[in-house]
Write a protein that holds these residues in place. Structure first.
Motif, PDB file in Angstrom:
ATOM      1  N   VAL B  16      28.859  29.622  43.826  1.00  0.00           N
ATOM      2  CA  VAL B  16      29.295  28.349  43.256  1.00  0.00           C
ATOM      3  C   VAL B  16      28.686  27.258  44.111  1.00  0.00           C
ATOM      4  O   VAL B  16      28.837  27.268  45.333  1.00  0.00           O
ATOM      5  CB  VAL B  16      30.834  28.206  43.291  1.00  0.00           C
ATOM      6  CG1 VAL B  16      31.247  26.850  42.728  1.00  0.00           C
ATOM      7  CG2 VAL B  16      31.486  29.310  42.503  1.00  0.00           C
ATOM      8  N   ALA B  17      28.001  26.350  43.470  1.00  0.00           N
ATOM      9  CA  ALA B  17      27.379  25.241  44.186  1.00  0.00           C
ATOM     10  C   ALA B  17      26.582  25.747  45.397  1.00  0.00           C
ATOM     11  O   ALA B  17      26.668  25.209  46.500  1.00  0.00           O
ATOM     12  CB  ALA B  17      28.448  24.230  44.629  1.00  0.00           C
ATOM     13  N   ARG B  19      26.978  28.380  47.158  1.00  0.00           N
ATOM     14  CA  ARG B  19      27.679  29.182  48.159  1.00  0.00           C
ATOM     15  C   ARG B  19      28.172  30.472  47.523  1.00  0.00           C
ATOM     16  O   ARG B  19      28.714  30.458  46.417  1.00  0.00           O
ATOM     17  CB  ARG B  19      28.879  28.369  48.671  1.00  0.00           C
ATOM     18  CG  ARG B  19      29.435  28.879  49.972  1.00  0.00           C
ATOM     19  CD  ARG B  19      30.622  28.012  50.414  1.00  0.00           C
ATOM     20  NE  ARG B  19      31.780  28.838  50.611  1.00  0.00           N
ATOM     21  CZ  ARG B  19      33.024  28.455  50.381  1.00  0.00           C
ATOM     22  NH1 ARG B  19      33.268  27.234  49.945  1.00  0.00           N
ATOM     23  NH2 ARG B  19      34.020  29.273  50.605  1.00  0.00           N
ATOM     24  N   PRO B  40      44.017  35.779  51.113  1.00  0.00           N
ATOM     25  CA  PRO B  40      44.155  34.428  51.655  1.00  0.00           C
ATOM     26  C   PRO B  40      43.668  33.362  50.670  1.00  0.00           C
ATOM     27  O   PRO B  40      42.862  33.655  49.787  1.00  0.00           O
ATOM     28  CB  PRO B  40      43.263  34.429  52.903  1.00  0.00           C
ATOM     29  CG  PRO B  40      42.924  35.848  53.175  1.00  0.00           C
ATOM     30  CD  PRO B  40      43.117  36.614  51.920  1.00  0.00           C
ATOM     31  N   ASN B  41      44.119  32.148  50.885  1.00  0.00           N
ATOM     32  CA  ASN B  41      43.628  31.019  50.087  1.00  0.00           C
ATOM     33  C   ASN B  41      42.124  30.920  50.216  1.00  0.00           C
ATOM     34  O   ASN B  41      41.567  31.118  51.294  1.00  0.00           O
ATOM     35  CB  ASN B  41      44.236  29.695  50.571  1.00  0.00           C
ATOM     36  CG  ASN B  41      45.742  29.621  50.334  1.00  0.00           C
ATOM     37  OD1 ASN B  41      46.506  29.262  51.224  1.00  0.00           O
ATOM     38  ND2 ASN B  41      46.163  29.978  49.152  1.00  0.00           N
ATOM     39  N   GLY B  42      41.485  30.654  49.123  1.00  0.00           N
ATOM     40  CA  GLY B  42      40.044  30.428  49.154  1.00  0.00           C
ATOM     41  C   GLY B  42      39.224  31.691  49.236  1.00  0.00           C
ATOM     42  O   GLY B  42      38.009  31.639  49.437  1.00  0.00           O
ATOM     43  N   SER B  43      39.869  32.868  49.069  1.00  0.00           N
ATOM     44  CA  SER B  43      39.119  34.111  49.224  1.00  0.00           C
ATOM     45  C   SER B  43      38.326  34.481  47.970  1.00  0.00           C
ATOM     46  O   SER B  43      37.487  35.377  48.017  1.00  0.00           O
ATOM     47  CB  SER B  43      40.073  35.247  49.607  1.00  0.00           C
ATOM     48  OG  SER B  43      41.093  35.368  48.638  1.00  0.00           O
ATOM     49  N   SER B  46      40.725  33.232  42.230  1.00  0.00           N
ATOM     50  CA  SER B  46      40.594  32.471  40.980  1.00  0.00           C
ATOM     51  C   SER B  46      39.167  32.494  40.476  1.00  0.00           C
ATOM     52  O   SER B  46      38.920  32.516  39.263  1.00  0.00           O
ATOM     53  CB  SER B  46      41.047  31.023  41.182  1.00  0.00           C
ATOM     54  OG  SER B  46      42.430  30.980  41.444  1.00  0.00           O
ATOM     55  N   THR B  47      38.226  32.509  41.407  1.00  0.00           N
ATOM     56  CA  THR B  47      36.822  32.594  41.011  1.00  0.00           C
ATOM     57  C   THR B  47      36.595  33.859  40.197  1.00  0.00           C
ATOM     58  O   THR B  47      35.973  33.828  39.127  1.00  0.00           O
ATOM     59  CB  THR B  47      35.916  32.588  42.260  1.00  0.00           C
ATOM     60  OG1 THR B  47      36.186  31.391  42.990  1.00  0.00           O
ATOM     61  CG2 THR B  47      34.451  32.647  41.883  1.00  0.00           C
ATOM     62  N   GLN B  90      45.839  29.691  36.767  1.00  0.00           N
ATOM     63  CA  GLN B  90      46.603  29.234  37.929  1.00  0.00           C
ATOM     64  C   GLN B  90      47.069  27.793  37.682  1.00  0.00           C
ATOM     65  O   GLN B  90      48.178  27.426  38.026  1.00  0.00           O
ATOM     66  CB  GLN B  90      45.744  29.298  39.196  1.00  0.00           C
ATOM     67  CG  GLN B  90      46.507  28.872  40.458  1.00  0.00           C
ATOM     68  CD  GLN B  90      45.693  29.046  41.746  1.00  0.00           C
ATOM     69  OE1 GLN B  90      44.542  29.494  41.727  1.00  0.00           O
ATOM     70  NE2 GLN B  90      46.293  28.688  42.867  1.00  0.00           N
ATOM     71  N   HIS B 208      50.550  35.660  45.565  1.00  0.00           N
ATOM     72  CA  HIS B 208      50.726  35.523  47.007  1.00  0.00           C
ATOM     73  C   HIS B 208      52.038  36.138  47.482  1.00  0.00           C
ATOM     74  O   HIS B 208      52.277  36.246  48.672  1.00  0.00           O
ATOM     75  CB  HIS B 208      50.717  34.043  47.404  1.00  0.00           C
ATOM     76  CG  HIS B 208      49.355  33.419  47.355  1.00  0.00           C
ATOM     77  ND1 HIS B 208      48.329  33.841  48.166  1.00  0.00           N
ATOM     78  CD2 HIS B 208      48.848  32.422  46.608  1.00  0.00           C
ATOM     79  CE1 HIS B 208      47.240  33.115  47.916  1.00  0.00           C
ATOM     80  NE2 HIS B 208      47.535  32.249  46.958  1.00  0.00           N
TER      81      HIS B 208
HETATM   82  N1  LIG Z   1      33.306  24.271  41.742  1.00  0.00           N
HETATM   83  C1  LIG Z   1      33.337  24.590  43.045  1.00  0.00           C
HETATM   84  N2  LIG Z   1      32.559  23.912  43.919  1.00  0.00           N
HETATM   85  C2  LIG Z   1      32.578  24.230  45.226  1.00  0.00           C
HETATM   86  N3  LIG Z   1      33.360  25.185  45.739  1.00  0.00           N
HETATM   87  C3  LIG Z   1      34.144  25.883  44.926  1.00  0.00           C
HETATM   88  C4  LIG Z   1      34.183  25.624  43.530  1.00  0.00           C
HETATM   89  N4  LIG Z   1      35.064  26.475  42.966  1.00  0.00           N
HETATM   90  C5  LIG Z   1      35.542  27.238  43.962  1.00  0.00           C
HETATM   91  N5  LIG Z   1      35.003  26.882  45.125  1.00  0.00           N
HETATM   92  C6  LIG Z   1      35.292  27.483  46.436  1.00  0.00           C
HETATM   93  O1  LIG Z   1      35.347  28.872  46.301  1.00  0.00           O
HETATM   94  C7  LIG Z   1      36.280  29.419  47.182  1.00  0.00           C
HETATM   95  C8  LIG Z   1      37.174  30.371  46.423  1.00  0.00           C
HETATM   96  O2  LIG Z   1      38.027  29.615  45.569  1.00  0.00           O
HETATM   97  P1  LIG Z   1      39.122  30.315  44.668  1.00  0.00           P
HETATM   98  O3  LIG Z   1      39.740  29.273  43.841  1.00  0.00           O
HETATM   99  O4  LIG Z   1      38.508  31.458  43.976  1.00  0.00           O
HETATM  100  O5  LIG Z   1      40.141  30.836  45.766  1.00  0.00           O
HETATM  101  P2  LIG Z   1      41.524  31.592  45.581  1.00  0.00           P
HETATM  102  O6  LIG Z   1      41.383  32.888  46.227  1.00  0.00           O
HETATM  103  O7  LIG Z   1      41.936  31.578  44.172  1.00  0.00           O
HETATM  104  O8  LIG Z   1      42.471  30.674  46.445  1.00  0.00           O
HETATM  105  P3  LIG Z   1      44.023  30.252  46.247  1.00  0.00           P
HETATM  106  O9  LIG Z   1      44.825  31.375  46.798  1.00  0.00           O
HETATM  107  O10 LIG Z   1      44.177  29.050  47.086  1.00  0.00           O
HETATM  108  O11 LIG Z   1      44.243  30.012  44.798  1.00  0.00           O
HETATM  109  C9  LIG Z   1      36.996  28.253  47.813  1.00  0.00           C
HETATM  110  O12 LIG Z   1      36.491  28.051  49.109  1.00  0.00           O
HETATM  111  C10 LIG Z   1      36.670  27.094  46.923  1.00  0.00           C
HETATM  112  O13 LIG Z   1      36.642  25.886  47.631  1.00  0.00           O
END
Ligand SMILES: Nc1ncnc2c1ncn2[C@@H]1O[C@H](COP(=O)(O)OP(=O)(O)OP(=O)(O)O)[C@@H](O)[C@H]1O
Ligand SMILES: [Mg+2]
Lengths: 428, 261
Positions: B16-17, B19, B40-43, B46-47, B90, B208
């Motif tokens: 994404v972007a 990364r 963990p958050n950000g793992s 949701s992606t 979510q 979580h």
């Molecule tokens: N459109 C985007 N642009 C930049 N970074 C993104 C984008 N979408 C997701 N990310 C990054 O991807 C990573 C994973 O995000 P994701 O939403 O999948 O996490 P998560 O596991 O669902 O977290 P949470 O438990 O907080 O919901 C994060 O660091 C987020 O900032």
């Protein structure tokens, strides 16, 4: 800079001055109209109010059709009353029943006792204190017009009285409708523009809503391809009169509407909803003016613009609060959706406030369909076209919701759906 | 008994972007199973959910996802939905002016059309949505309101499960549907999911909190960290994580160089 009135137009006005024996009571008004036109000229894109809309082609095609209009024929064809069973009749024939409390006359057959009412409406002025140029042109050239009066005090929402204004292909049809909503009465009026492809029309509608009256007004412009329409609508509200106006532009090639609403009596109230759809190479320009002239008046106006393809929409909304119009409440909103990057919408709210103690708000937004909402709908199984259409319908929902009665609102909604479907088909 | 895979994700990598967020994701979900994904958050949880549902903005650089023998990643979002995939968001999106019933009827009819069936009968449809609304203890007034428009956080989540109940997907991916729910609502939501469990269907629950798993018994619990699954266990793993947090698990995975430092 104004265009000077070319000889072709001037001659036509002069020829028309006394051409119709039944309309000689208009001669004095026609003379003032012509002298106004001679000094002010016709609209020109050099004028601030006309900078987005160029009438050159319209006036050129109009000038070509000025020679010897067939007065006997065009008059009956210009306005039709649509009966409940869908039949269109000419009100001039007079052979059909109008709802109780509704009278409709052609100006040619108007009794002398009603001519003063009609004349005062015909002379309606704009915010600068003069009749607008296109209204003056219409007055100088009209071969007939209609006077509608409601004295109905029926309670509840009456079915809409359905009128059709028809343009023509031979020159610009000068259409004129005058409406008197008597004090304390109510009227539900639906005006629809119509004509063959390539229609030209200059319509003027002037309405006075007497004290304590209520008017539901639905205007639908769904003209076929290559149609050019200019339209001036003036509505004046006396004390405690209420107005629910809905303006819809679905069709047309080049359309300019000047809608002016004057809240002249204390307690008058106007709700104005408008929506315009422009796609292909269509151009629709709505200029609205809401003038608060008396204390305790209120207005709410929302215009929704939708543009696709190379469509071009213009919305200019002006609110004027005159000195003494204390405790005015007014809200103006322009919301616009651009479905494609090639489309364009120009929007400008303008406030002129000459009184303290008022509550006025205005706002304008232009954006695209919400990508998150689109994905959400698609994730539930809706196809992209269907999802877009659902969001657009939602965008226009408030406009349709104002239309009464409900079956008419649903009927218009169905037409909108068909229009949107055609639009997305054209886009894909 | 032979397991029927509904979803097979192999070495999925997503950026994404610019990364890399999913860094080699593997997961097999068989019919009848319930999987919980924690992390963990950000793992990247949701992606993963978004990529499976077909949201734009993600670049898939490697790997595959096969759903019911079809190449999921090649399908449009609506095709995935019609094939039986459902994502509980979510953050459910507000769609003002598009009513819940409109959406559900359009969604059902889109599925039927894709299968060559006639549109759903109005009476039958209304019976269905009323029954499911009752199951989700969602007041009928919500049916005619704009989708999620002005709904409270908890109401939005309940509305997601309500939609799922009406649409009866084969695979439901629920992204933190339990977050923000009060205890009673949590039970209602869990009940909604449990009522739909069956031998032909499966669920992936991103959560979580192990509390949800008290009400919906998972067959597997996965830990997603650094864009891939670093540990898989049964329900007891959720309890362990609840007690200890992710640190040890993540550190252990790091030592085995499963994920980047
Ligand atoms: N459109 C985007 N642009 C930049 N970074 C993104 C984008 N979408 C997701 N990310 C990054 O991807 C990573 C994973 O995000 P994701 O939403 O999948 O996490 P998560 O596991 O669902 O977290 P949470 O438990 O907080 O919901 C994060 O660091 C987020 O900032
Ligand atoms: Mg998340």
């Amino acid at each position: 800079m104004n265009t000077v009135l070319s000889p072709a137009w001037r001659d036509a006005c002069q020829r028309n001055r006394d051409a119709i024996p039944q309309l000689t009571w208009l001669t004095g008004l026609r003379d003032s109209a012509l002298s106004l036109l001679s000094s002010r000229g016709l609209p020109d894109s050099g004028q601030e109010d006309w900078r987005y809309t160029n009438l050159a082609d319209y006036l050129q095609r109009g000038a070509a059709g000025l020679i010897d209009p067939d007065h006997a024929n065009d008059s009956a064809a210009q306005l039709q009353l649509i009966l409940d069973d869908g039949r269109a009749v000419s009100p001039v024939a007079g052979a059909h029943a109008l709802p109780a409390g509704i009278e409709l006359y052609s100006l040619r057959e108007l009794g002398s006792e009603l001519r003063d009412h009609a004349a005062s409406l015909l002379a309606g002025k704009d915010r600068e204190g003069e009749p607008p140029a296109l209204a003056a042109l219409n007055l100088a050239l009209l071969s007939d017009g209609w006077y509608l009066r409601s004295t109905s005090t029926a309670t509840g929402t009456p079915p809409a009285l359905h009128l059709r204004l028809a343009g023509s292909r031979a020159g610009i049809a000068q259409l004129r409708l005058l409406v008197d909503v008597a004090p304390g009465s109510r009227l539900n009026l639906r005006i629809e523009h119509q004509g063959p492809a390539g229609t030209l029309a200059n319509a003027v509608t002037q309405i006075r809503c007497g004290a304590g009256s209520h008017l539901d007004l639905l205007r639908i412009q769904d003209l076929p391809a290559d149609s050019l329409l200019t339209e001036t609508t003036q509505i004046e509200l006396d004390a405690d009169a209420t107005l629910a106006a809905t303006s819809l532009d679905f069709g047309g090639q080049l359309v300019r509407q000047d809608l002016s609403i004057a809240l002249s009596g204390p307690g008058a109230k106007a709700n104005i909803h408008g929506a315009f759809l422009v796609d292909g190479r269509r151009h629709v320009d709505n200029h609205t003016t809401v003038e608060h002239r008396a204390p305790d008046t209120s207005s709410r106006e929302i215009f929704h613009g939708l543009a696709a393809g190379h469509g071009r929409g213009v919305f200019n909304g002006r609110i004027i609060v005159r000195p003494g119009a204390v405790r005015t409440a007014s809200a103006l909103n322009s919301r616009n959706l651009l479905l494609e990057k090639t489309a364009e919408i120009d929007t400008k709210p303008e406030l002129e406030i000459y009184t303290d103690d008022v509550r006025c708000s205005h706002g304008a937004t232009t954006g695209q369909l919400d990508a998150n909402a689109l994905f959400y709908l698609r994730s539930r199984g809706l196809g992209p076209a269907e999802a877009r259409q659902a969001l657009i319908t939602a965008f226009l929902h408030a406009t349709l919701a104002q239309i009464v009665p409900e079956d008419l609102s649903m009927q218009v909604a169905a037409r909108l759906q068909a229009r949107l479907a055609a639009m997305s088909k054209a886009a894909s | 008994m032979q397991a029927t895979p509904l979803l097979t994700i192999k070495d999925l990598r997503v950026t994404v972007a610019g990364r890399e967020i999913l860094t080699g994701m593997n997961l097999v979900v068989n019919a009848g199973e319930v999987h919980a994904i924690m992390g963990p958050n950000g793992s990247g949880k949701s992606t993963l959910a978004h990529v499976l549902a077909g949201r734009e903005g993600y670049t898939i650089t490697a790997g595959s996802a096969i759903f019911r023998d079809q190449d999921l990643l090649a399908m449009a979002p609506e095709e995935r939905a019609r094939a039986g995939l459902f994502l509980g968001f979510q953050y459910p999106v507000e769609v003002p002016g598009v009513s819940n019933v409109y959406l559900l009827r359009a969604a059902l009819n889109a599925r039927r059309k894709a299968r060559g069936e006639a549109e759903i009968d109005t009476a039958q449809f209304l019976r269905l949505v009323r029954e499911k609304a009752k199951l989700m203890q969602l007041n009928e007034s919500f049916l005619n309101r704009g989708v999620n428009e002005g709904f409270s956080g908890g109401e939005k989540k309940r509305n997601e499960i309500f939609q799922m109940a009406v649409l009866e997907p084969v695979l439901g991916i629920l992204d933190e549907t339990d977050s923000g729910l009060d205890i009673d609502a949590l039970k209602v939501v869990a009940n909604g999911v449990n009522s739909q469990r069956g031998p032909d269907r499966a669920f992936v629950l991103v959560t979580h909190y192990q509390r949800l798993l008290d009400y919906i018994q998972p067959d597997f619990v996965h830990v997603l960290a650094g864009g891939r699954i670093i540990r898989t266990g049964d329900k007891s793993l959720a309890l362990e994580l609840e007690a200890q947090g992710y640190d040890q698990t993540v550190a252990a995975a790091r030592n085995q160089s499963q994920i980047a430092r």
